[in-house]
Design a protein around this motif. Sequence first.
Motif, mmCIF file in Angstrom:
data_model
loop_
_atom_site.group_PDB
_atom_site.id
_atom_site.type_symbol
_atom_site.label_atom_id
_atom_site.label_comp_id
_atom_site.label_asym_id
_atom_site.label_seq_id
_atom_site.Cartn_x
_atom_site.Cartn_y
_atom_site.Cartn_z
ATOM 1 N N ALA A 170 0.864 -1.137 0.087
ATOM 2 C CA ALA A 170 -0.034 -0.105 0.195
ATOM 3 C C ALA A 170 0.972 1.421 -0.031
ATOM 4 N N SER A 171 2.143 1.212 0.354
ATOM 5 C CA SER A 171 3.110 2.310 0.463
ATOM 6 C C SER A 171 3.928 2.404 -0.801
ATOM 7 N N VAL A 172 3.952 1.452 -1.776
ATOM 8 C CA VAL A 172 4.652 1.529 -2.732
ATOM 9 C C VAL A 172 4.304 2.663 -3.815
ATOM 10 N N GLU A 173 5.385 3.286 -4.224
ATOM 11 C CA GLU A 173 5.273 4.275 -5.352
ATOM 12 C C GLU A 173 5.066 3.744 -6.649
ATOM 13 N N PRO A 174 4.255 4.405 -7.608
ATOM 14 C CA PRO A 174 4.170 3.961 -9.005
ATOM 15 C C PRO A 174 5.583 4.077 -9.522
ATOM 16 N N THR A 175 6.452 5.001 -9.330
ATOM 17 C CA THR A 175 7.842 4.954 -10.010
ATOM 18 C C THR A 175 8.392 3.841 -9.623
ATOM 19 N N ALA A 176 8.448 3.340 -8.612
ATOM 20 C CA ALA A 176 9.239 2.199 -7.860
ATOM 21 C C ALA A 176 8.747 0.880 -9.022
ATOM 22 N N VAL A 177 7.573 0.730 -9.080
ATOM 23 C CA VAL A 177 7.035 -0.322 -9.739
ATOM 24 C C VAL A 177 7.539 -0.218 -11.395
ATOM 25 N N ILE A 178 7.521 0.944 -11.847
ATOM 26 C CA ILE A 178 8.033 1.103 -13.152
ATOM 27 C C ILE A 178 9.464 0.898 -13.428
ATOM 28 N N ASP A 179 10.262 1.418 -12.486
ATOM 29 C CA ASP A 179 11.595 1.352 -12.700
ATOM 30 C C ASP A 179 12.191 0.114 -12.202
ATOM 31 N N GLU A 180 11.429 -0.459 -11.165
ATOM 32 C CA GLU A 180 12.097 -1.638 -10.551
ATOM 33 C C GLU A 180 11.225 -3.079 -10.488
ATOM 34 N N PHE A 181 10.631 -3.137 -11.470
ATOM 35 C CA PHE A 181 9.804 -4.094 -11.552
ATOM 36 C C PHE A 181 10.495 -5.422 -11.758
ATOM 37 N N ASP A 182 10.236 -6.605 -10.869
ATOM 38 C CA ASP A 182 10.901 -7.606 -11.069
ATOM 39 C C ASP A 182 10.191 -8.794 -11.181
ATOM 40 N N ALA A 183 10.061 -9.282 -12.313
ATOM 41 C CA ALA A 183 9.182 -10.558 -12.695
ATOM 42 C C ALA A 183 9.221 -11.797 -11.800
ATOM 43 N N THR A 184 10.134 -11.969 -10.992
ATOM 44 C CA THR A 184 10.397 -13.019 -10.263
ATOM 45 C C THR A 184 9.865 -12.682 -8.828
ATOM 46 N N SER A 185 9.580 -11.424 -8.565
ATOM 47 C CA SER A 185 9.079 -11.082 -7.157
ATOM 48 C C SER A 185 7.968 -11.118 -6.865
ATOM 49 N N ALA A 186 7.128 -11.741 -5.930
ATOM 50 C CA ALA A 186 5.839 -11.519 -5.657
ATOM 51 C C ALA A 186 5.490 -10.137 -5.111
ATOM 52 N N TYR A 187 6.179 -9.723 -4.431
ATOM 53 C CA TYR A 187 5.822 -8.210 -4.271
ATOM 54 C C TYR A 187 5.741 -6.938 -5.250
ATOM 55 N N SER A 188 6.405 -7.089 -6.252
ATOM 56 C CA SER A 188 6.371 -6.210 -7.483
ATOM 57 C C SER A 188 5.099 -6.761 -8.215
ATOM 58 N N TRP A 189 4.867 -8.126 -8.188
ATOM 59 C CA TRP A 189 3.403 -8.500 -8.832
ATOM 60 C C TRP A 189 2.495 -7.844 -8.040
ATOM 61 N N GLY A 190 2.476 -7.965 -6.748
ATOM 62 C CA GLY A 190 1.094 -7.439 -5.842
ATOM 63 C C GLY A 190 1.242 -6.072 -6.007
ATOM 64 N N ALA A 191 2.258 -5.320 -5.947
ATOM 65 C CA ALA A 191 2.425 -3.960 -6.068
ATOM 66 C C ALA A 191 1.618 -3.491 -7.518
ATOM 67 N N LEU A 192 2.127 -4.251 -8.595
ATOM 68 C CA LEU A 192 1.546 -3.897 -9.888
ATOM 69 C C LEU A 192 -0.137 -4.040 -9.813
ATOM 70 N N LEU A 193 -0.622 -5.241 -9.069
ATOM 71 C CA LEU A 193 -1.868 -5.331 -8.863
ATOM 72 C C LEU A 193 -2.710 -4.339 -8.184
ATOM 73 N N PHE A 194 -1.998 -4.039 -7.165
ATOM 74 C CA PHE A 194 -2.562 -2.899 -6.233
ATOM 75 C C PHE A 194 -2.519 -1.503 -7.048
ATOM 76 N N LEU A 195 -1.541 -1.145 -7.566
ATOM 77 C CA LEU A 195 -1.542 0.287 -8.160
ATOM 78 C C LEU A 195 -2.800 0.045 -9.354
ATOM 79 N N THR A 196 -2.936 -1.088 -10.071
ATOM 80 C CA THR A 196 -3.849 -1.200 -11.210
ATOM 81 C C THR A 196 -5.198 -0.875 -10.653
ATOM 82 N N GLY A 197 -5.528 -1.703 -9.574
ATOM 83 C CA GLY A 197 -6.854 -1.450 -8.888
ATOM 84 C C GLY A 197 -6.985 -0.160 -8.288
ATOM 85 N N GLY A 198 -6.056 0.226 -7.918
ATOM 86 C CA GLY A 198 -6.395 1.873 -7.306
ATOM 87 C C GLY A 198 -6.751 2.765 -8.536
#
Length: 501
Positions: A170-198
Amino acid sequence: MKFVAITSCPTGIAHTYMAAEALEQAAGAEGHEMHVETQGAAGSQPLDPGVIAAADAVIYAADLEVRDKERFAGKPFVDVGVKAPISDAAAVLTAATEAAARGAAEPATAPAAPAGGAAPAPATKVTSGGGTGTRVRQWLMTGVSYMIPFVAAGGILIALGFMVGGYEIASVEPTAVIDEFDATSAYSWGALLFLTGGAVFGFLVPVLAGFIAFAIADRPGLAPGFLGGAVSLTVGAGFLGGLVAGFIAGFVALGLTRTPVPPAVRGIMPVVVTPLVASFVTGLTMFLVLGKPLKALMDGLSGWLGSLSGSSLVLLGAIIGLMMAVDMGGPVNKAAYTFATAGLATAGASADGNAVEFTVMAAAMAAGMTPPLGLALATVVRKRLFTQAEQQNGKAAWILGASFITEGAIPFAAADPLRVIPALMAGSAATGGLVAAFGVTLRAPHGGIWVTPLIGNPLLFLLAIVIGTAITCLAVCAVKGIGRRTEAVPTAAEPAASAAA
């Protein structure tokens, strides 16, 4: 005879298609030809112009505005609510037959422009008749019906995000997802889902306001309505502000549409003048006049919900549950459901998984599932209390109830309302109260058991439904046995009702 029909309901999920099927079955039984256009959540396949031209009469079984109503100009018509054919399709068909026998009706398009060049008023369901209260409800439910897919998509995406990545996303910044997305990380996928839903949730209030205005003034109301919803978010007035902004924008746009103007200006009114002036007036009103009071009211409502706990929350859950069963998809049911979805819109992308708003939504959905489930169980436990047609409807009610389609209980309630409806209310009230007592939460506004993995305390959620279903079953069996010397034995002559979809 040949008939065409339009069916639509506020959510576009159940009533729309049940009414269509009921009309088709009634027409087939009478030897008539029926073609139905369902204007539901899945979109609609427009009727063939040749079919419309050959039709003897039109049936409007709609609780919302009928899209492209001018296609049926000059045709005799019957205008009823969407529940009418579900309760008694034969009577609706008889009315349509009588309308056809009387001959051509007045054109179904908007009235002609008056002297002075005012544009015609939009032809919608809500302007075709009914009292003020009915029209206000239809305007409101039009906005809610268009908003619900955004609530569903946003809520489920956010819930999936938390389930995959944890509440820290919930505290992730959009730029962090865009610049640091890791396809092997559950945290990255969760953050992507969260930002899209938001992002989807960000459209809720503008869509609500925009389509309330659309229902009032047709397309000229869209731009000022969406603007009003966006301003409501800017000033912090939220869902309530969106409701008010939608009505302001709609009435201002409608007034401008009906204002007499010179012929040279008439062409640019709907695309330039009306959206421009209506948007300015709506923005001015929301920013300078109503923004602060509505924000204070919204803050008060949120504070009241947040303060609920213990017995007060259980009582609210029971009341919500009772309302869900009163009319099974009617105005009272929709009022409770709208209150619950408004809570989701208010909570939005909150990281607080135990927010009261999510518990209210869980209570509404669970309580809406138990009426058809309880009746389905009753047709198994005490089969001889039900006719053969009701037993067949009971088979469909299992799936309908599990999918949170409360309308699956309508055939039983329509046949015996004084006995069945109080029993359903008892079971749903118990279910809603239990969900609140268990502290169950839900971010999705629909889905039934199919969204169980997204529910907070899913086992307790299912337990509440099982208990509520059992209470509903016992109550229905008890009240249907009152005053009976012998149990009703179904006859072979009774037609079996097909499963409602």
